[in-house]
Design a protein around this motif. Structure first.
Motif: not given
Ligand code: SF4
Length: 324
Positions: A258-275
């Motif tokens: 995957t590319n960097k932008i995708w990974d950053i987007g997924i990490n941000i989404m994950t941190s939202f979904l877990l909180s």
């Protein structure tokens, strides 16, 4: 069905019924354009027309090519099952018959057909047995009235051995191509056969095609599934289709770059979904503004944008419970 899609310059839409996307009116119009048959010709008229048209082609052909539904190890025979008779004619009129079959079609004994032929007919087309069942065990013998002088069988691997060596997926090679899983699949029903852009479509196609056609390019097919489980329920050979789709998804996540932008987007989404706290910050007010701006010019002037609830689902549930 095959003839109709060939005349239309299309590929098969479904593995059992290739022209199921066309109505009888579509076919009458197509044949009127291509063969000048009457504009609103009935299915009976068109069937007779095609029988006569193809009969001459079968008689003139030097070589016939067929697939195989099963290969019988103890008799060295090819089994072909069908309802139209076109396979029977293309394997008996021409002087040479070439059968092309995947290696997974092999059955140990002729007696296995007693189970497999009715199983395929019942689950494929709802019949007890298909109209024509042909067994070919070699070229014409002296006592035979017709049949080819030469018969060749081409065995296709094309990724099947690799699939066999994957313990989580090798049961997919037991598929008898009945099409039952396609017929019940809500995704197939909505997007149709052409969207897959591979020969094997529907749930089983989404499992095997990435391994036959290139995993990186086609693993998205395994994500086209709601995991409703209907395919697994109807499969006559009990292939655990949903488990295999999940396995492919897991493999895709672990192996696809995957590319960097995708990974950053997924990490941000994950941190939202877990909180819950962060999720509540991105509430209905915010979503209504964002979505209405993004889709402002897309939904047309006559429709209004549906509104997101201003409170989250979990808050609404809690409020409702407190009110009771
Ligand atoms: S996976 Fe099962 S239901 Fe689907 S085509 Fe193959 S045998 Fe039929």
């Amino acid at each position: 069905g095959e003839f109709i899609v060939q005349v239309a310059g299309e590929k098969p839409y479904h593995i059992v019924t290739p022209a199921m996307h066309k109505s009888k009116e579509d076919i009458a119009t197509l044949f009127n354009e291509k063969f000048n048959t009457p504009e609103n010709a009935s299915p009976q008229y068109l069937t007779n027309f095609v029988r006569e048209f193809l009969r001459k082609e079968f008689q003139r052909a030097d070589l016939g090519i067929s697939g195989a539904n099963f290969l019988i190890a103890d008799k060295g025979a090819i089994s072909i099952t069908e309802n139209e008779g076109n396979a029977l004619l293309s394997t008996s009129f021409p002087r040479v018959h070439i059968a092309i079959s995947g290696i997974e079609k092999l059955l140990p004994k002729m007696t296995d057909l007693g189970l497999m032929l009715p199983l395929l007919a019942t689950n494929g087309t709802g019949q007890f047995i298909s109209a024509y069942n042909t067994m070919i065990s070699g070229p014409k013998k002296e006592i035979d009235m017709d049949g080819p002088k030469k018969v060749y069988l081409i065995l296709l691997d094309n990724g099947r051995t690799d699939l066999f060596n994957k313990p989580h997926l090798n049961l997919s090679l037991a598929c008898i191509r009945c099409g039952a899983c396609l017929n019940v699949c809500p995704i197939y029903q909505n997007i149709g056969g052409y969207t897959y852009e591979v020969p094997y479509t529907g749930p089983i196609g989404s499992i095997i095609s990435p391994h036959y056609e290139g995993f990186e390019e086609f693993n998205h097919l395994s994500f086209a599934c709601t995991l409703c489980g209907k395919c697994t329920e109807v499969c006559p050979v009990k292939i655990p289709l949903t488990d295999m789709l999940l396995y492919n998804r897991d493999l895709a996540v672990r192996t696809t770059k995957t590319n960097k932008i995708w990974d950053i987007g997924i990490n941000i989404m994950t941190s939202f979904l877990l909180s819950r706290k962060k999720m509540d910050k991105f509430n209905g007010y915010f979503k209504n503004i964002l979505v209405s701006r993004l889709l402002k010019n897309k939904i047309g002037r006559k429709k209004t944008m549906p509104l997101f609830s201003k409170t989250s689902f979990s808050k609404s549930i809690k409020t409702n419970q407190n009110d009771k």
